[in-house]
Design an enzyme around this catalytic site. Structure first.
Site, PDB file in Angstrom:
ATOM      1  N   GLU A 163     139.052  -6.334 -10.474  1.00 55.81           N
ATOM      2  CA  GLU A 163     138.428  -7.733 -10.226  1.00 55.81           C
ATOM      3  C   GLU A 163     137.037  -7.995 -10.223  1.00 55.81           C
ATOM      4  O   GLU A 163     137.137  -6.462 -10.424  1.00 55.81           O
ATOM      5  CB  GLU A 163     138.938  -7.984  -8.698  1.00 55.81           C
ATOM      6  CG  GLU A 163     140.420  -8.128  -8.846  1.00 55.81           C
ATOM      7  CD  GLU A 163     141.253  -8.269  -7.569  1.00 55.81           C
ATOM      8  OE1 GLU A 163     140.305  -8.564  -6.694  1.00 55.81           O
ATOM      9  OE2 GLU A 163     142.687  -7.872  -7.207  1.00 55.81           O
ATOM     10  N   CYS A 190     138.706  -7.741  -2.150  1.00 57.39           N
ATOM     11  CA  CYS A 190     138.663  -7.194  -3.187  1.00 57.39           C
ATOM     12  C   CYS A 190     140.605  -6.313  -3.490  1.00 57.39           C
ATOM     13  O   CYS A 190     140.585  -5.718  -2.557  1.00 57.39           O
ATOM     14  CB  CYS A 190     137.367  -5.672  -3.751  1.00 57.39           C
ATOM     15  SG  CYS A 190     137.736  -6.352  -5.254  1.00 57.39           S
ATOM     16  N   CYS A 199     142.565   2.720  -6.140  1.00 58.50           N
ATOM     17  CA  CYS A 199     141.902   3.789  -5.716  1.00 58.50           C
ATOM     18  C   CYS A 199     141.988   4.756  -4.729  1.00 58.50           C
ATOM     19  O   CYS A 199     143.545   4.278  -4.435  1.00 58.50           O
ATOM     20  CB  CYS A 199     140.851   2.660  -4.626  1.00 58.50           C
ATOM     21  SG  CYS A 199     139.702   3.968  -3.609  1.00 58.50           S
ATOM     22  N   CYS A 219     141.596   4.351   2.337  1.00 56.97           N
ATOM     23  CA  CYS A 219     140.741   3.777   3.189  1.00 56.97           C
ATOM     24  C   CYS A 219     142.069   2.526   4.456  1.00 56.97           C
ATOM     25  O   CYS A 219     142.225   1.764   3.363  1.00 56.97           O
ATOM     26  CB  CYS A 219     139.427   2.986   3.227  1.00 56.97           C
ATOM     27  SG  CYS A 219     137.841   4.016   2.341  1.00 56.97           S
ATOM     28  N   SER A 241     129.464   3.268   2.599  1.00 56.83           N
ATOM     29  CA  SER A 241     130.717   2.592   3.731  1.00 56.83           C
ATOM     30  C   SER A 241     130.856   3.804   5.078  1.00 56.83           C
ATOM     31  O   SER A 241     131.058   4.775   4.453  1.00 56.83           O
ATOM     32  CB  SER A 241     131.941   2.788   3.183  1.00 56.83           C
ATOM     33  OG  SER A 241     131.316   1.628   1.778  1.00 56.83           O
ATOM     34  N   CYS A 253     130.161  -8.803  -9.078  1.00 54.35           N
ATOM     35  CA  CYS A 253     130.475  -7.180  -7.836  1.00 54.35           C
ATOM     36  C   CYS A 253     131.388  -6.831  -8.952  1.00 54.35           C
ATOM     37  O   CYS A 253     132.124  -7.393  -9.273  1.00 54.35           O
ATOM     38  CB  CYS A 253     131.099  -7.918  -6.807  1.00 54.35           C
ATOM     39  SG  CYS A 253     132.089  -7.025  -6.119  1.00 54.35           S
ATOM     40  N   CYS A 278     142.058  -1.226   3.839  1.00 55.11           N
ATOM     41  CA  CYS A 278     142.140  -1.720   2.177  1.00 55.11           C
ATOM     42  C   CYS A 278     142.768  -2.329   1.256  1.00 55.11           C
ATOM     43  O   CYS A 278     143.367  -0.921   0.892  1.00 55.11           O
ATOM     44  CB  CYS A 278     139.947  -0.379   1.383  1.00 55.11           C
ATOM     45  SG  CYS A 278     140.030  -1.101   0.013  1.00 55.11           S
TER      46      CYS A 278
END
Ligand code: SAH
Length: 349
Positions: A95, A337, A115, A119, A217, A108, A122
């Site tokens: 994305e 996202c 990933c 986290c 972050s 972005c 997320c």
């Protein structure tokens, strides 16, 4: 990117590298600049108007040119923000989000397919990491968005799917290519790289002499709170992370930006703001900025957005910490996202 015929991924080359390849196939050097100016506009084949057919045929034998393909496009009726779901050459999805600001358009971009950082809040990490993106696929997102909108992207944030520093070499290669005056010509001061805090890579990045803005972050004010929501904190403590940020500043003179997602009942109390101010003052002796992000709720995580955003911000300000709340663009196209990619994968299965 190579395939079984070992063709060269043309978008992964710098102009100088392309010049060498063009000379190698017996063509004059000036052709490289012409070809380069087409590919960074997303054009190939017949679209390269000043390139003769015989050379275009040679190019097809030697190189591959692919751009992320728009699989889905959501446009906000409120502010014109565009969310793209792109399909890559191997059928994977990523994305990108195109945002219009007064100071120019920001894209972005994603750095990995999925990933592996885990986290807890997320959406991008729910299915793990499939693969790294090539530098050409990072550039490709910008080229595809510019081609689709007909507008220039002047700022880039690496805050889409993936952890850029977990794909270190391709990220560095991308940063070196994107600044090229003959290419997309986006100055590194207009690029932010966001990381969940891979300390070894932050230390390495500090030596690359790339004047990007580093965004950390942080999302917490102590190890107990941070480890509960960010597994990377079990590898590098918050103190190690903040010390590496201070050294990064000392080496690069670039201001560091901290992202802090406010999650109800996890990290959003007034006492939390006091502790955050205190740990920042202890470790960071340079200008810094805290960007507060109200949690974008992801159903599967069971976490809720904070109702204490303004109090938290005001407390930080009263303690002398520079803080702002991130404006939420494209709220009507939702999709924090990683959500579109997951939907697309589910639909395919
Ligand atoms: N892996 C990198 C970059 C991608 S995430 C990083 O961790 O920084 C970009 C930012 O969005 C990070 O600050 C991340 O923590 C934050 N984020 C992820 N999911 C979110 C959510 N559901 N709501 C608000 N912010 C989120």
């Amino acid at each position: 990117m190579t395939n079984s015929f070992e063709k060269i991924d043309i978008l992964s080359l710098s102009l100088e590298e392309l010049e060498k390849e063009i000379i190698n196939i017996g063509e004059p050097k000036f052709r490289a600049k012409q070809i380069y100016s087409w590919i960074i506009k997303g054009k190939w084949g017949e679209e390269m108007k000043n390139i003769p057919l015989s050379l275009r045929q040679k190019l097809n034998e030697k190189f591959i040119f692919t751009l992320p393909k728009i699989e889905k496009k959501l446009v906000s009726k409120i502010d014109g923000t565009i969310k793209y779901l792109f399909e890559l050459y191997d059928g994977e999805f990523i994305e990108s989000v195109f945002m219009r600001y007064e100071h120019g358009n920001t894209l972005c971009i994603s750095s990995q397919v999925g990933c592996r950082m885990g986290c807890k809040f997320c959406a991008s990490t729910l299915l793990g990491r499939v693969r790294n993106l090539f530098s050409s696929e990072m550039l490709g997102q910008i080229i595809a968005a510019e081609k689709d909108t007909g507008e220039r992207v002047s700022n880039v944030v690496m805050m889409g799917i993936g952890e850029p520093l977990d794909n270190y070499d391709n990220t560095i290669k991308f940063l070196r290519l994107v600044r090229d005056e003959n290419g997309l010509n986006i100055g590194l001061r207009h690029i932010s790289v966001s990381t969940c805090g891979l300390v070894d890579k932050i230390n390495k990045l500090a030596k690359e002499e790339l004047p990007i803005t580093l965004s950390i972050s942080l999302h917490a004010y102590d190890n107990e709170t941070r480890s509960k929501i960010m597994p990377i904190n079990n590898k590098y403590s918050i103190e190690e992370l903040l010390s590496s940020c201070q050294s990064y500043f000392e080496k690069t003179s670039r201001r560091i930006s901290f992202e802090y997602t406010l999650i109800e009942g996890k990290n959003d109390t007034e006492e939390g703001a006091v502790r955050l101010a205190s740990i920042l003052k202890k470790y960071i002796h340079s200008p810094c900025h805290v960007n507060l992000i109200p949690l974008n709720e992801v159903k599967e995580t069971g976490l809720g957005t904070s109702k204490n955003v303004n109090n938290f911000k005001n407390k930080l300000l009263s303690l002398g910490i520079n803080a702002t709340v991130r404006r939420r663009l494209g709220s009507d196209i939702n999709a924090s996202c990683g959500q579109l990619r997951r939907q697309a994968k589910e639909e395919r299965e």
